[in-house]
Design a protein around this motif. Structure first.
Motif, PDB file in Angstrom:
ATOM      1  N   ALA A  54       0.852  -1.189   0.000  1.00  0.00           N
ATOM      2  CA  ALA A  54       0.000   0.000   0.000  1.00  0.00           C
ATOM      3  C   ALA A  54       0.888   1.240   0.000  1.00  0.00           C
ATOM      4  N   LYS A  55       0.544   2.205  -0.836  1.00  0.00           N
ATOM      5  CA  LYS A  55       1.346   3.424  -0.992  1.00  0.00           C
ATOM      6  C   LYS A  55       0.418   4.626  -1.005  1.00  0.00           C
ATOM      7  N   ALA A  56       0.759   5.661  -0.228  1.00  0.00           N
ATOM      8  CA  ALA A  56      -0.084   6.858  -0.156  1.00  0.00           C
ATOM      9  C   ALA A  56       0.768   8.040   0.268  1.00  0.00           C
ATOM     10  N   GLY A  57       0.363   9.244  -0.181  1.00  0.00           N
ATOM     11  CA  GLY A  57       1.043  10.466   0.226  1.00  0.00           C
ATOM     12  C   GLY A  57       1.068  11.482  -0.899  1.00  0.00           C
ATOM     13  N   MET A  58       1.693  12.609  -0.595  1.00  0.00           N
ATOM     14  CA  MET A  58       1.868  13.680  -1.568  1.00  0.00           C
ATOM     15  C   MET A  58       3.271  14.243  -1.395  1.00  0.00           C
ATOM     16  N   LEU A  59       4.043  14.242  -2.457  1.00  0.00           N
ATOM     17  CA  LEU A  59       5.458  14.588  -2.453  1.00  0.00           C
ATOM     18  C   LEU A  59       6.259  13.537  -1.665  1.00  0.00           C
ATOM     19  N   LEU A  60       5.938  13.354  -0.390  1.00  0.00           N
ATOM     20  CA  LEU A  60       6.548  12.304   0.417  1.00  0.00           C
ATOM     21  C   LEU A  60       5.519  11.196   0.622  1.00  0.00           C
ATOM     22  N   THR A  61       5.812  10.015   0.132  1.00  0.00           N
ATOM     23  CA  THR A  61       4.871   8.897   0.201  1.00  0.00           C
ATOM     24  C   THR A  61       5.422   7.799   1.113  1.00  0.00           C
ATOM     25  N   TYR A  62       4.507   7.043   1.700  1.00  0.00           N
ATOM     26  CA  TYR A  62       4.844   5.949   2.595  1.00  0.00           C
ATOM     27  C   TYR A  62       4.348   4.638   1.985  1.00  0.00           C
ATOM     28  N   LYS A  63       5.156   3.579   2.182  1.00  0.00           N
ATOM     29  CA  LYS A  63       4.815   2.269   1.619  1.00  0.00           C
ATOM     30  C   LYS A  63       4.992   1.188   2.683  1.00  0.00           C
ATOM     31  N   LEU A  64       4.075   0.219   2.664  1.00  0.00           N
ATOM     32  CA  LEU A  64       4.139  -0.901   3.596  1.00  0.00           C
ATOM     33  C   LEU A  64       3.427  -2.094   2.982  1.00  0.00           C
ATOM     34  N   GLY A  65       4.044  -3.267   3.104  1.00  0.00           N
ATOM     35  CA  GLY A  65       3.414  -4.469   2.564  1.00  0.00           C
ATOM     36  C   GLY A  65       4.216  -5.707   2.894  1.00  0.00           C
ATOM     37  N   THR A  66       3.640  -6.858   2.598  1.00  0.00           N
ATOM     38  CA  THR A  66       4.282  -8.146   2.862  1.00  0.00           C
ATOM     39  C   THR A  66       4.178  -9.025   1.624  1.00  0.00           C
ATOM     40  N   GLY A  67       4.968 -10.088   1.623  1.00  0.00           N
ATOM     41  CA  GLY A  67       4.963 -11.022   0.504  1.00  0.00           C
ATOM     42  C   GLY A  67       5.909 -12.166   0.770  1.00  0.00           C
ATOM     43  N   LEU A  68       6.421 -12.757  -0.303  1.00  0.00           N
ATOM     44  CA  LEU A  68       7.349 -13.878  -0.186  1.00  0.00           C
ATOM     45  C   LEU A  68       8.346 -13.834  -1.329  1.00  0.00           C
ATOM     46  N   VAL A  69       9.417 -14.598  -1.170  1.00  0.00           N
ATOM     47  CA  VAL A  69      10.456 -14.685  -2.192  1.00  0.00           C
ATOM     48  C   VAL A  69      10.772 -16.146  -2.436  1.00  0.00           C
ATOM     49  N   MET A  70      11.086 -16.484  -3.699  1.00  0.00           N
ATOM     50  CA  MET A  70      11.447 -17.836  -4.092  1.00  0.00           C
ATOM     51  C   MET A  70      12.643 -17.763  -5.028  1.00  0.00           C
ATOM     52  N   ALA A  71      13.432 -18.817  -5.039  1.00  0.00           N
ATOM     53  CA  ALA A  71      14.620 -18.876  -5.886  1.00  0.00           C
ATOM     54  C   ALA A  71      14.484 -20.012  -6.890  1.00  0.00           C
ATOM     55  N   ARG A  72      15.148 -19.843  -8.029  1.00  0.00           N
ATOM     56  CA  ARG A  72      15.148 -20.872  -9.076  1.00  0.00           C
ATOM     57  C   ARG A  72      16.328 -21.809  -8.855  1.00  0.00           C
ATOM     58  N   ARG A  73      16.058 -23.091  -8.802  1.00  0.00           N
ATOM     59  CA  ARG A  73      17.109 -24.068  -8.611  1.00  0.00           C
ATOM     60  C   ARG A  73      17.826 -24.367  -9.919  1.00  0.00           C
ATOM     61  N   ALA A  74      18.948 -25.096  -9.815  1.00  0.00           N
ATOM     62  CA  ALA A  74      19.741 -25.402 -11.001  1.00  0.00           C
ATOM     63  C   ALA A  74      18.976 -26.274 -11.990  1.00  0.00           C
ATOM     64  N   ASP A  75      18.081 -27.131 -11.481  1.00  0.00           N
ATOM     65  CA  ASP A  75      17.316 -28.003 -12.370  1.00  0.00           C
ATOM     66  C   ASP A  75      16.068 -27.341 -12.933  1.00  0.00           C
ATOM     67  N   GLY A  76      15.869 -26.045 -12.649  1.00  0.00           N
ATOM     68  CA  GLY A  76      14.719 -25.316 -13.176  1.00  0.00           C
ATOM     69  C   GLY A  76      13.523 -25.288 -12.253  1.00  0.00           C
ATOM     70  N   SER A  77      13.532 -26.059 -11.176  1.00  0.00           N
ATOM     71  CA  SER A  77      12.415 -26.045 -10.239  1.00  0.00           C
ATOM     72  C   SER A  77      12.540 -24.850  -9.296  1.00  0.00           C
ATOM     73  N   TRP A  78      11.478 -24.626  -8.499  1.00  0.00           N
ATOM     74  CA  TRP A  78      11.443 -23.493  -7.589  1.00  0.00           C
ATOM     75  C   TRP A  78      11.649 -23.964  -6.161  1.00  0.00           C
ATOM     76  N   SER A  79      12.306 -23.127  -5.394  1.00  0.00           N
ATOM     77  CA  SER A  79      12.580 -23.450  -4.005  1.00  0.00           C
ATOM     78  C   SER A  79      11.334 -23.242  -3.156  1.00  0.00           C
ATOM     79  N   ALA A  80      11.454 -23.535  -1.887  1.00  0.00           N
ATOM     80  CA  ALA A  80      10.392 -23.221  -0.932  1.00  0.00           C
ATOM     81  C   ALA A  80      10.325 -21.706  -0.730  1.00  0.00           C
TER      82      ALA A  80
END
Length: 459
Positions: A293-319
């Protein structure tokens, strides 16, 4: 030369037939057979006046501690909490030669495995195993009835009295006893009859019983091995209409990320010009998916959550590993919007950056949103304690916002969220992203969304 003579070093005096043992000169005689090496100046000889270690300490006291604000505040806290009363300064601690750090071939430094690997006895749950009967009783244990707080006024392990601020009461979830924080620092998954999938606080005694069984419990009752219950991301489900910026659990983050990938596939199918270039997404070494979420004027504030995953050597995805992002933006901008980010990690350096407990990003971007669909393009540099790397950010946004700005963000790993999901307190972000953790069953909707995304790119 005898064993005793090998332990000696040549004397620093002009006499070549003298040796030094702990700065004491010992004459050498080839006609004398010396006993095996031992500590000559032990406590028994202190009484004879040969060598008095305590007198030596009195004659050569250690230098006084440095007077600074940190030491003063630490002393005040010790006095208030009473910790200084328990300290024993009569005997100095023995020096330690344990190496807590190791170095990999690529130069990275990591914690030695002996530090974070539980020192549990080998587990054998076969019916004929020696440990089977001992652990069967623990696995089949029933939830206890907790003792009342008024049952005891002292810790049931260290007998320290409870206080309101410095030593509060904590119930052990396995035995129901009352302990202080110091005696109940461990977190463990409990047997199936407790109906708890998150690691729970237990006392030290129960921790020693449960620790050898954590591998079995992680693979049977943790949140990661459960089947995903929320796997509908189309318009027939209200939660599929709009992703909330803050997810309270890894299951929620998995659902949000799956929904983001599904929506991106729809936008790319309707308007290919708004999609991520196929060459960029195919060469990605990892993806970070967030709702901010992002809001403001000239100076804006942002906050949020999510996840990250990596690509393995065999092409599959990590946890997946859970992350949280907070930041500021400055520039010619105004309004408010809700953004679903897809951050493309195009090399292994960027993946290592997300392995850090916390990293910073600095970049510039342009944003335009009017109504339900908008567009944000950013390129940023990210740096953390595990390295730095370039990332490209693509997103779809909803709201009313327009502007060009300079963006700064802090991204941190949500260790508690990972702990509640995987159930392993020794698990690090590097273990999750670099492939040592199996793909969790609870993340199957996310992997299905990734397969749909890449299948459309190959068409």
């Amino acid at each position: 030369m005898t064993t005793f003579q090998q332990k000696l070093s040549p004397s620093r005096s002009t006499d070549k037939n003298s040796y030094f043992v702990d700065d004491w000169a010992v004459p050498h005689d080839d006609n004398v057979t010396y006993p095996p090496h031992q500590d000559f100046f032990d406590d028994d000889e202190d009484a004879d006046g040969d060598y008095d270690y305590h007198n030596y300490q009195q004659q050569h006291p250690p230098p006084p501690p440095e007077i600074n604000l940190k030491n003063v505040l630490t002393g005040i806290v010790a006095i208030v909490t009473g910790r200084n009363k328990d300290d024993d300064h009569t005997t100095p601690p023995p020096p330690s030669n344990v190496a807590f750090m190791d170095s990999a071939n690529n130069g990275d430094t990591y914690l030695h495995s002996s530090v974070y690997t539980p020192s549990a006895p080998p587990l054998n749950l076969e019916p004929t195993g020696h440990n089977y009967n001992a652990y069967k009783q623990v696995l089949e244990a029933e939830p206890p009835e907790w003792l009342r707080d008024s049952s005891t006024s002292v810790c049931m392990q260290c007998n320290a009295p409870f206080t309101a601020l410095t030593r509060g009461r904590h119930h052990c979830r396995f035995c129901g006893g009352i302990f202080c924080r110091t005696c109940s620092k461990g977190r463990c998954l409990l047997p199936v009859k407790f109906r708890e999938r998150n690691p729970q606080r237990v006392c030290d005694t129960c921790y020693d019983m449960l620790d050898p069984l954590q591998g079995v419990l992680i693979n049977t009752i943790s949140n990661a091995v459960q089947v995903a219950k929320h796997d509908v991301t189309d318009w027939t489900c209200t939660r599929g209409w709009l992703n909330l910026p803050l997810g309270l659990s890894m299951e929620h983050e998995i659902y949000k990320s799956s929904n983001t990938l599904r929506n991106y596939c729809q936008v790319a199918r309707i308007n290919p010009e708004r999609s991520i270039p196929a060459a960029v997404i195919k060469g990605a070494k990892g993806l970070a998916i967030l709702t901010v979420a992002k809001a403001g004027m000239l100076l804006t504030y942002k906050l949020g959550t999510g996840l990250v995953m990596a690509r393995r050597a065999d092409g599959s995805w990590s946890a997946p590993s859970a992350i949280i992002s907070a930041g500021l933006g400055w520039g010619a901008q105004a309004g408010g919007e809700l953004m679903d980010f897809i951050i493309v990690l195009h090399d292994h350096k960027a993946v290592k950056t997300f392995c850090s407990r916390m990293h910073f990003s600095l970049g510039a971007g342009c944003s335009a949103a009017a109504g339900p669909v908008g567009r944000v393009l950013e390129a940023d540099l990210r740096a953390g304690d595990r390295g730095s790397g370039m990332c490209y950010t693509y997103s779809c946004s909803k709201g009313a916002f327009v502007g060009v700005s300079l963006e700064g963000n802090i991204v941190a790993t949500r260790m508690d969220t990972n702990l509640h999901f995987y159930g392993d307190p020794y698990l690090t972000t590097g273990d999750i992203l670099l492939g040592t953790v199996d793909r969790p069953k609870a993340a199957e909707p996310l992997y299905a969304a990734l397969e749909d995304l890449y299948s459309k790119l190959h068409c």
